[in-house]
Write a protein that holds these residues in place. Structure first.
Motif, PDB file in Angstrom:
ATOM      1  N   ASN A   1      53.124  44.401  52.152  1.00  0.00           N
ATOM      2  CA  ASN A   1      53.226  44.907  50.786  1.00  0.00           C
ATOM      3  C   ASN A   1      52.362  44.095  49.826  1.00  0.00           C
ATOM      4  O   ASN A   1      51.729  44.647  48.932  1.00  0.00           O
ATOM      5  CB  ASN A   1      54.678  44.882  50.309  1.00  0.00           C
ATOM      6  CG  ASN A   1      55.486  46.016  50.872  1.00  0.00           C
ATOM      7  OD1 ASN A   1      54.935  46.970  51.414  1.00  0.00           O
ATOM      8  ND2 ASN A   1      56.799  45.906  50.758  1.00  0.00           N
ATOM      9  N   THR A   2      52.339  42.784  50.011  1.00  0.00           N
ATOM     10  CA  THR A   2      51.529  41.930  49.150  1.00  0.00           C
ATOM     11  C   THR A   2      50.056  42.266  49.305  1.00  0.00           C
ATOM     12  O   THR A   2      49.336  42.421  48.322  1.00  0.00           O
ATOM     13  CB  THR A   2      51.761  40.450  49.506  1.00  0.00           C
ATOM     14  OG1 THR A   2      53.139  40.158  49.347  1.00  0.00           O
ATOM     15  CG2 THR A   2      50.947  39.537  48.616  1.00  0.00           C
TER      16      THR A   2
ATOM     17  N   SER B   1      48.674  45.044  50.497  1.00  0.00           N
ATOM     18  CA  SER B   1      48.333  46.393  50.053  1.00  0.00           C
ATOM     19  C   SER B   1      48.286  46.469  48.533  1.00  0.00           C
ATOM     20  O   SER B   1      47.491  47.209  47.963  1.00  0.00           O
ATOM     21  CB  SER B   1      49.318  47.410  50.605  1.00  0.00           C
ATOM     22  OG  SER B   1      50.607  47.193  50.095  1.00  0.00           O
ATOM     23  N   ARG B   2      49.125  45.692  47.857  1.00  0.00           N
ATOM     24  CA  ARG B   2      49.090  45.652  46.399  1.00  0.00           C
ATOM     25  C   ARG B   2      47.804  44.998  45.916  1.00  0.00           C
ATOM     26  O   ARG B   2      47.145  45.476  44.998  1.00  0.00           O
ATOM     27  CB  ARG B   2      50.308  44.876  45.880  1.00  0.00           C
ATOM     28  CG  ARG B   2      50.326  44.717  44.370  1.00  0.00           C
ATOM     29  CD  ARG B   2      51.579  44.011  43.896  1.00  0.00           C
ATOM     30  NE  ARG B   2      51.924  42.839  44.676  1.00  0.00           N
ATOM     31  CZ  ARG B   2      51.433  41.621  44.494  1.00  0.00           C
ATOM     32  NH1 ARG B   2      50.522  41.416  43.565  1.00  0.00           N
ATOM     33  NH2 ARG B   2      51.824  40.612  45.237  1.00  0.00           N
ATOM     34  N   ARG B   3      47.426  43.911  46.565  1.00  0.00           N
ATOM     35  CA  ARG B   3      46.216  43.199  46.159  1.00  0.00           C
ATOM     36  C   ARG B   3      44.951  43.989  46.456  1.00  0.00           C
ATOM     37  O   ARG B   3      43.942  43.808  45.800  1.00  0.00           O
ATOM     38  CB  ARG B   3      46.148  41.854  46.875  1.00  0.00           C
ATOM     39  CG  ARG B   3      47.128  40.848  46.354  1.00  0.00           C
ATOM     40  CD  ARG B   3      47.011  39.550  47.104  1.00  0.00           C
ATOM     41  NE  ARG B   3      47.985  38.590  46.612  1.00  0.00           N
ATOM     42  CZ  ARG B   3      48.327  37.486  47.257  1.00  0.00           C
ATOM     43  NH1 ARG B   3      47.775  37.218  48.429  1.00  0.00           N
ATOM     44  NH2 ARG B   3      49.210  36.663  46.752  1.00  0.00           N
TER      45      ARG B   3
ATOM     46  N   GLN C   1      44.308  46.961  45.841  1.00  0.00           N
ATOM     47  CA  GLN C   1      44.019  47.963  44.825  1.00  0.00           C
ATOM     48  C   GLN C   1      43.068  47.443  43.750  1.00  0.00           C
ATOM     49  O   GLN C   1      42.459  48.229  43.028  1.00  0.00           O
ATOM     50  CB  GLN C   1      45.322  48.460  44.175  1.00  0.00           C
ATOM     51  CG  GLN C   1      46.280  49.112  45.138  1.00  0.00           C
ATOM     52  CD  GLN C   1      45.649  50.273  45.892  1.00  0.00           C
ATOM     53  OE1 GLN C   1      44.979  51.106  45.313  1.00  0.00           O
ATOM     54  NE2 GLN C   1      45.861  50.302  47.188  1.00  0.00           N
TER      55      GLN C   1
END
Length: 67
Positions: free
Chosen positions: A12-13, A15-17, A19
Motif C-alpha cells: 500500500n505504501t 502503490s501510494r508513492r 502516484q
C-alpha cells in the motif's frame, strides 16, 4: 499530529508513492532578432544585451525587476 491506527503495508505504501510523477514543463518558443528562445509561460523573462550580460527581467513587455 495525526497518527495511523494500524501499520500500513509495504504494498500500500509503495502503490501510494507511485502516484507522484514529475511533469515535463510546457515551454513557449519565441523568436527575437532571429534567435530562438524557450521560456516558461507566465514567468518573467531575463533580458540580455548583445554580449549576454543580464540587464533586467521583463513580463508582458514591462520591466519588473533588476537582474
Amino acid at each position: 499530529m495525526a497518527l495511523p491506527k494500524r501499520k500500513m503495508s509495504r504494498s500500500n505504501t509503495r502503490s501510494r508513492r507511485s502516484q507522484w510523477k514529475a511533469q515535463v514543463p510546457t515551454l513557449v518558443k519565441t523568436v527575437e532578432n532571429g534567435k530562438v528562445t524557450y521560456s516558461l509561460p507566465h514567468r518573467a523573462k531575463l533580458v540580455e544585451d548583445q554580449a549576454g550580460t543580464p540587464l533586467y527581467y521583463e513580463y508582458k513587455g514591462r520591466k519588473v525587476a533588476d537582474a
